[in-house]
Design an enzyme around this catalytic site. Sequence first.
Site, PDB file in Angstrom:
ATOM      1  N   CYS A   1      25.592-129.362  21.105  1.00 33.45           N
ATOM      2  CA  CYS A   1      26.838-130.276  21.532  1.00 33.45           C
ATOM      3  C   CYS A   1      26.658-130.700  22.733  1.00 33.45           C
ATOM      4  CB  CYS A   1      28.078-130.152  20.702  1.00 33.45           C
ATOM      5  SG  CYS A   1      28.921-128.870  21.284  1.00 33.45           S
TER       6      CYS A   1
ATOM      7  N   CYS B   1      26.355-131.627  17.317  1.00 34.27           N
ATOM      8  CA  CYS B   1      25.966-130.350  17.327  1.00 34.27           C
ATOM      9  C   CYS B   1      24.664-130.015  17.009  1.00 34.27           C
ATOM     10  CB  CYS B   1      27.015-129.358  16.380  1.00 34.27           C
ATOM     11  SG  CYS B   1      28.571-129.527  17.138  1.00 34.27           S
TER      12      CYS B   1
ATOM     13  N   LYS C   1      35.029-123.416  10.530  1.00 34.83           N
ATOM     14  CA  LYS C   1      35.353-124.160  11.482  1.00 34.83           C
ATOM     15  C   LYS C   1      35.680-125.446  10.939  1.00 34.83           C
ATOM     16  CE  LYS C   1      33.696-126.022  15.867  1.00 34.83           C
ATOM     17  NZ  LYS C   1      32.176-126.127  16.576  1.00 34.83           N
TER      18      LYS C   1
ATOM     19  N   ARG D   1      36.056-130.115  24.859  1.00 29.48           N
ATOM     20  CA  ARG D   1      34.938-131.201  24.930  1.00 29.48           C
ATOM     21  C   ARG D   1      34.941-131.890  26.435  1.00 29.48           C
ATOM     22  NH1 ARG D   1      35.670-133.699  18.879  1.00 29.48           N
ATOM     23  NH2 ARG D   1      35.373-131.833  17.638  1.00 29.48           N
TER      24      ARG D   1
ATOM     25  N   ARG E   1      32.703-135.295  13.756  1.00 32.00           N
ATOM     26  CA  ARG E   1      31.908-134.082  13.078  1.00 32.00           C
ATOM     27  C   ARG E   1      32.393-133.722  11.730  1.00 32.00           C
ATOM     28  NH1 ARG E   1      30.064-133.058  17.958  1.00 32.00           N
ATOM     29  NH2 ARG E   1      31.431-132.032  19.621  1.00 32.00           N
TER      30      ARG E   1
ATOM     31  N   LYS F   1      38.793-121.078  12.812  1.00 33.12           N
ATOM     32  CA  LYS F   1      39.003-121.829  14.058  1.00 33.12           C
ATOM     33  C   LYS F   1      39.423-123.307  13.635  1.00 33.12           C
ATOM     34  CE  LYS F   1      36.227-123.868  17.592  1.00 33.12           C
ATOM     35  NZ  LYS F   1      34.875-124.250  18.224  1.00 33.12           N
TER      36      LYS F   1
ATOM     37  N   SER G   1      41.108-124.557  22.266  1.00 36.54           N
ATOM     38  CA  SER G   1      41.767-125.048  23.643  1.00 36.54           C
ATOM     39  C   SER G   1      43.086-126.107  23.460  1.00 36.54           C
ATOM     40  CB  SER G   1      40.571-126.102  24.362  1.00 36.54           C
ATOM     41  OG  SER G   1      40.124-126.957  23.337  1.00 36.54           O
TER      42      SER G   1
HETATM   43  C1  PBG Z   1      30.876-126.507  19.927  1.00 38.28           C
HETATM   44  C2  PBG Z   1      32.351-125.889  20.184  1.00 38.28           C
HETATM   45  C3  PBG Z   1      33.623-126.538  19.839  1.00 38.28           C
HETATM   46  C4  PBG Z   1      34.343-125.271  20.175  1.00 38.28           C
HETATM   47  C5  PBG Z   1      33.532-124.357  20.337  1.00 38.28           C
HETATM   48  N1  PBG Z   1      32.190-124.465  20.111  1.00 38.28           N
HETATM   49  C6  PBG Z   1      33.904-127.799  20.002  1.00 38.28           C
HETATM   50  C7  PBG Z   1      33.649-128.838  18.731  1.00 38.28           C
HETATM   51  O1  PBG Z   1      33.233-128.240  17.580  1.00 38.28           O
HETATM   52  O2  PBG Z   1      33.564-129.859  19.105  1.00 38.28           O
HETATM   53  C8  PBG Z   1      35.797-125.548  20.441  1.00 38.28           C
HETATM   54  C9  PBG Z   1      36.467-124.561  21.158  1.00 38.28           C
HETATM   55  C10 PBG Z   1      37.977-124.878  21.686  1.00 38.28           C
HETATM   56  O3  PBG Z   1      38.609-126.184  21.512  1.00 38.28           O
HETATM   57  O4  PBG Z   1      38.587-124.155  22.681  1.00 38.28           O
HETATM   58  N2  PBG Z   1      30.490-126.890  18.550  1.00 38.28           N
END
Ligand code: PBG
Length: 331
Positions: free
Chosen positions: A121, A129, A196, A206, A221, A252, A278
């Site tokens: 990504c 991704c 996820k 992001r 996504r 997650k 995050s």
């Molecule tokens: C990448 C990825 C993401 C996160 C970790 N790896 C973001 C997404 O899927 O857009 C998020 C981590 C976070 O928000 O702390 N694919």
Amino acid sequence: MEKTEYPVTQRRLRTGAHIRELTASVKLSHKSFIQPLFVEESLSAPRAVSGLKGVMVDTSETVLETIGKDLDAGVTKFLLFPVPAFKRDEHFDFTFAVSVVRKIRQHFGERIWIAADLCLCSYTTHGHCGILSQDHSKLLNHATVDVLANYAVQLAAAGADSIAPSDMMDGRIAAIRSRLEEAGFDQVSIMSYAAKFSSQFYGPFRDACHSAPRSNGLKNRKTYQVSPLNPNDALASALRDDREGADILMVKPASLYTDIIAKLKQQTRKPVAAYHVSGEYAAVELLAAEGLINRAEGHLEVWTALQRSGADIIISYAARQARKWIDQIEF
Ligand code: PBG
């Protein structure tokens, strides 16, 4: 029910810090924590990330200082997010990510454990991704898995202890595992982003990685990340990754999905990791910045909830505070 002359009380166990400490069955340890790191190729100096207080996007030089300070604070495990300078949609160039892993490994040797995030990504112009079809209407699963497996071998060769695929394609864990074995990296583990969810709470990340989806075709996504409305899909995906050879299964976001952590823990013998992402981190930070909660106790409460649910490993942007807070704050 028998009658007593005194009130049947639970409160005697809460009367003071000593008895509360003694009777606490949740014991947090900074040893269970992983600290995420961002390293961006095009930076000449570290930059802050909106919402992520206490976190910087580093250059490939300054990340060594960051890790050095983290080691002093008791952090030994890291999850690395490399952000390349140039975006493209095919013929990906992983040189930067590989060079960062190699540099960190050469500098710190066995003093640290390092997992490398594995995703496209922050590489693609459209922010998805993986590889999109010509008309951008869908993700090409197998083509993406092939690129990721190749990338994983390069990261392992550079010295990553663990590969952390966050793309959510089907079949990636089996493909990565067999490519790692073929290349002789049987000791390199896979920490799979196994459950996820498609979440609003990745927003600050992001920004940090310039990885928001921005295609005119696929807008989000949702065709590859799990729907928050479908817990069975989350469990099925995680157990599939377990069967395909993942060593650690990650859920997650974390604090919004403690039901999934608890259920997954019952159904697998693999360690479960919870990623307090995050946006979840930023929520705690913003409340603390407004003076509405105590920052340290807010994070400690979240971590306690994750451990209570069954998480063995916690990934937190505040991991570098964990030893201090766990030792010093009476919570
Ligand atoms: C990448 C990825 C993401 C996160 C970790 N790896 C973001 C997404 O899927 O857009 C998020 C981590 C976070 O928000 O702390 N694919």
